[in-house]
Design a protein around this motif. Structure first.
Motif, PDB file in Angstrom:
ATOM      1  N   VAL A 226      -9.643 -25.198  83.793  1.00  0.00           N
ATOM      2  CA  VAL A 226      -8.896 -25.751  82.728  1.00  0.00           C
ATOM      3  C   VAL A 226      -9.741 -26.704  81.843  1.00  0.00           C
ATOM      4  N   VAL A 227      -9.381 -26.644  80.704  1.00  0.00           N
ATOM      5  CA  VAL A 227     -10.219 -27.266  79.578  1.00  0.00           C
ATOM      6  C   VAL A 227      -9.224 -28.540  79.183  1.00  0.00           C
ATOM      7  N   ARG A 228      -9.631 -29.663  78.954  1.00  0.00           N
ATOM      8  CA  ARG A 228      -8.917 -30.734  78.595  1.00  0.00           C
ATOM      9  C   ARG A 228      -9.796 -31.673  77.510  1.00  0.00           C
ATOM     10  N   GLY A 229      -8.852 -32.136  76.551  1.00  0.00           N
ATOM     11  CA  GLY A 229      -9.469 -32.703  75.552  1.00  0.00           C
ATOM     12  C   GLY A 229      -9.583 -32.011  74.255  1.00  0.00           C
ATOM     13  N   ARG A 230      -9.385 -32.399  73.090  1.00  0.00           N
ATOM     14  CA  ARG A 230      -9.550 -31.705  71.847  1.00  0.00           C
ATOM     15  C   ARG A 230     -10.803 -31.118  71.324  1.00  0.00           C
ATOM     16  N   ASP A 231     -11.698 -31.927  71.898  1.00  0.00           N
ATOM     17  CA  ASP A 231     -13.125 -31.214  71.521  1.00  0.00           C
ATOM     18  C   ASP A 231     -13.548 -30.269  72.469  1.00  0.00           C
ATOM     19  N   GLU A 232     -13.128 -30.491  73.563  1.00  0.00           N
ATOM     20  CA  GLU A 232     -13.270 -29.406  74.756  1.00  0.00           C
ATOM     21  C   GLU A 232     -12.560 -28.123  74.367  1.00  0.00           C
ATOM     22  N   VAL A 233     -11.311 -27.996  73.922  1.00  0.00           N
ATOM     23  CA  VAL A 233     -10.585 -26.938  73.699  1.00  0.00           C
ATOM     24  C   VAL A 233     -11.094 -26.475  72.579  1.00  0.00           C
ATOM     25  N   ALA A 234     -11.594 -27.172  71.659  1.00  0.00           N
ATOM     26  CA  ALA A 234     -11.960 -26.505  70.371  1.00  0.00           C
ATOM     27  C   ALA A 234     -13.387 -25.603  70.495  1.00  0.00           C
ATOM     28  N   ALA A 235     -14.222 -26.221  71.492  1.00  0.00           N
ATOM     29  CA  ALA A 235     -15.215 -25.838  71.976  1.00  0.00           C
ATOM     30  C   ALA A 235     -15.282 -24.296  72.726  1.00  0.00           C
ATOM     31  N   ALA A 236     -14.065 -24.233  73.476  1.00  0.00           N
ATOM     32  CA  ALA A 236     -13.868 -23.014  74.247  1.00  0.00           C
ATOM     33  C   ALA A 236     -13.483 -22.031  73.469  1.00  0.00           C
ATOM     34  N   VAL A 237     -12.809 -22.344  72.292  1.00  0.00           N
ATOM     35  CA  VAL A 237     -12.182 -21.391  71.223  1.00  0.00           C
ATOM     36  C   VAL A 237     -13.440 -20.882  70.388  1.00  0.00           C
ATOM     37  N   GLU A 238     -14.265 -21.858  70.157  1.00  0.00           N
ATOM     38  CA  GLU A 238     -15.537 -21.546  69.385  1.00  0.00           C
ATOM     39  C   GLU A 238     -16.625 -20.522  70.379  1.00  0.00           C
ATOM     40  N   GLN A 239     -16.666 -20.799  71.498  1.00  0.00           N
ATOM     41  CA  GLN A 239     -17.420 -20.126  72.418  1.00  0.00           C
ATOM     42  C   GLN A 239     -16.835 -18.670  72.373  1.00  0.00           C
ATOM     43  N   THR A 240     -15.605 -18.581  72.743  1.00  0.00           N
ATOM     44  CA  THR A 240     -15.005 -17.154  72.693  1.00  0.00           C
ATOM     45  C   THR A 240     -15.438 -16.396  71.283  1.00  0.00           C
ATOM     46  N   ARG A 241     -15.346 -17.113  70.113  1.00  0.00           N
ATOM     47  CA  ARG A 241     -15.612 -16.558  68.916  1.00  0.00           C
ATOM     48  C   ARG A 241     -17.041 -16.247  68.851  1.00  0.00           C
ATOM     49  N   HIS A 242     -17.848 -16.945  69.459  1.00  0.00           N
ATOM     50  CA  HIS A 242     -19.393 -16.937  69.494  1.00  0.00           C
ATOM     51  C   HIS A 242     -19.722 -15.477  70.153  1.00  0.00           C
ATOM     52  N   PHE A 243     -19.010 -15.244  71.471  1.00  0.00           N
ATOM     53  CA  PHE A 243     -19.278 -14.053  71.922  1.00  0.00           C
ATOM     54  C   PHE A 243     -19.101 -13.005  71.290  1.00  0.00           C
ATOM     55  N   LEU A 244     -17.876 -13.036  70.640  1.00  0.00           N
ATOM     56  CA  LEU A 244     -17.452 -11.807  69.805  1.00  0.00           C
ATOM     57  C   LEU A 244     -18.393 -11.633  68.774  1.00  0.00           C
ATOM     58  N   THR A 245     -18.524 -12.559  68.097  1.00  0.00           N
ATOM     59  CA  THR A 245     -19.613 -12.684  66.763  1.00  0.00           C
ATOM     60  C   THR A 245     -20.901 -11.933  67.132  1.00  0.00           C
ATOM     61  N   VAL A 246     -21.458 -12.514  68.062  1.00  0.00           N
ATOM     62  CA  VAL A 246     -22.908 -11.976  68.653  1.00  0.00           C
ATOM     63  C   VAL A 246     -22.757 -10.335  69.117  1.00  0.00           C
ATOM     64  N   LEU A 247     -21.720 -10.300  69.783  1.00  0.00           N
ATOM     65  CA  LEU A 247     -21.490  -8.768  70.034  1.00  0.00           C
ATOM     66  C   LEU A 247     -21.474  -7.836  69.088  1.00  0.00           C
ATOM     67  N   LEU A 248     -20.415  -8.236  68.027  1.00  0.00           N
ATOM     68  CA  LEU A 248     -20.218  -7.267  66.841  1.00  0.00           C
ATOM     69  C   LEU A 248     -21.637  -7.140  66.034  1.00  0.00           C
ATOM     70  N   ARG A 249     -22.185  -8.326  65.928  1.00  0.00           N
ATOM     71  CA  ARG A 249     -23.576  -8.504  65.087  1.00  0.00           C
ATOM     72  C   ARG A 249     -24.617  -7.324  65.900  1.00  0.00           C
ATOM     73  N   GLU A 250     -24.755  -7.485  66.989  1.00  0.00           N
ATOM     74  CA  GLU A 250     -25.933  -6.686  67.936  1.00  0.00           C
ATOM     75  C   GLU A 250     -25.485  -5.067  67.626  1.00  0.00           C
ATOM     76  N   VAL A 251     -24.257  -4.974  67.955  1.00  0.00           N
ATOM     77  CA  VAL A 251     -23.877  -3.537  68.308  1.00  0.00           C
ATOM     78  C   VAL A 251     -23.976  -2.964  66.567  1.00  0.00           C
ATOM     79  N   ASP A 252     -23.563  -3.506  65.800  1.00  0.00           N
ATOM     80  CA  ASP A 252     -23.671  -3.182  64.368  1.00  0.00           C
ATOM     81  C   ASP A 252     -25.123  -2.850  63.833  1.00  0.00           C
ATOM     82  N   ALA A 253     -25.955  -3.914  64.213  1.00  0.00           N
ATOM     83  CA  ALA A 253     -27.280  -3.742  63.810  1.00  0.00           C
ATOM     84  C   ALA A 253     -28.042  -2.470  64.345  1.00  0.00           C
TER      85      ALA A 253
END
Length: 320
Positions: A226-253
């Motif tokens: 469980v993630v608690r706190g505004r900053d930590e929740v935002a970080a979890a969302v951005e971590q998810t975004r980062h994984f997806l973005t890197v995956l797309l970038r590498e596969v597309d390249a």
């Protein structure tokens, strides 16, 4: 990298379950990277979120929950159609089983194949699979949003479909008064993403943007703590975004330079492993993630159905 045991078939060690009280009458059960579940008390009823893989596994969760409340389960909410999330539903004896309308269609289209696929990939999660009576069918579906009045001064529970992401039909459960978000597999905290049925481009942009805009203070992802706190929740969302973005970038390249699927897997693995490789189910998920990202970037709009045979073929090709 060498041949690895298929998916999570060798992950047989029991995981410690932890029940956490997130707010008055709001509960989450986590289990060291196994699927998370939750429950919300109404005035005289319960809403349960996710159903686990078998009725036997679900009854164990309910026994833990009953140490805190004996209210009957009126609503069972399914975040999406995957077998480990839905096949334990019969244990809840819920009056209403809620899912997105696309989830119902996906169960009809590929529920049986997904059951066979996930049983082979994650056998430990299927405690006594013979106890499963059949596919789980929602009795109430919706498109964009559905609200449940919890009664008294408990506020409301808002079920939303923030857009395509982990599947076509993901929904989240949002408690605006308590600012608690049950995000299903749309957000993972310290657990790798499974994207084999995903819409990576929608998920990494508009869908996550809508979840971030909720400004939650507590987040329960599909797996992980469980993630608690505004900053930590935002970080979890951005971590998810980062994984997806890197995956797309590498596969597309790799696609753009004329490489093949195995090349894309190796490039993605190299780009992600340092940050995510120690997290639960990373090695399990990545071959299926890369295969779906490759298809999506190649113009395949809807994910191909994962069968037990296709699982093995992709695994042997990429993790062999």
């Amino acid at each position: 990298m060498g041949q690895k045991p298929f998916a999570s078939s060798a992950d047989l060690a029991a995981k410690e379950q932890t029940l956490e009280v997130l707010a008055d009458g709001v509960y989450a059960l986590t289990a060291e990277g196994d699927p998370n579940v939750g429950a919300i008390e109404g005035e005289d009823f319960l809403v349960c979120f996710e159903a686990l893989a078998t009725p036997v596994a679900a009854r164990q969760w309910l026994a833990t929950l009953r140490q805190h409340t004996d209210k009957p389960v009126r609503y069972l909410v399914l975040s999406h159609y995957h077998a480990v999330r839905v096949l334990g539903a019969s244990a809840f004896d819920a009056d209403v089983v809620i899912a997105h309308e696309r989830t119902r269609a996906l169960i009809a289209e590929r529920g049986r194949q997904d059951w066979e696929s996930e049983l082979a990939r994650m056998p430990r999660l299927f405690r006594e699979p013979a106890s499963i009576p059949g596919l789980t069918w929602p009795t109430l579906t919706f498109d964009a949003q559905l609200s449940i009045d919890l009664g008294g001064d408990r506020g409301e529970l808002v079920l939303r479909h923030p857009g395509r992401g982990h599947t076509e039909g993901d929904l989240v459960a949002w408690l605006p008064r308590q600012r608690v978000l049950f995000a299903g597999d749309l957000v993972e905290a310290q657990a790798a993403l499974y994207t084999g049925d995903a819409f990576h481009r929608d998920w990494s942009t508009t869908t996550l943007d809508r979840l971030a805009a909720l400004d939650a203070r507590v987040l329960v992802g599909g797996r992980g703590p469980v993630v608690r706190g505004r900053d930590e929740v935002a970080a979890a969302v951005e971590q998810t975004r980062h994984f997806l973005t890197v995956l797309l970038r590498e596969v597309d390249a790799v696609r753009r330079r004329g490489g093949g699927l195995r090349d894309a897997f190796q490039a993605s693995h190299a780009a992600l492993v340092d940050r995510y490789g120690g997290w639960p189910i990373f090695e399990h998920c990545l071959p299926f993630d890369v295969a779906r990202a490759w298809d999506e970037l190649s113009g395949v709009e809807r994910p191909a159905i994962w069968t037990a045979q296709r699982d093995r073929e992709v695994w042997d090709r990429l993790q062999g």
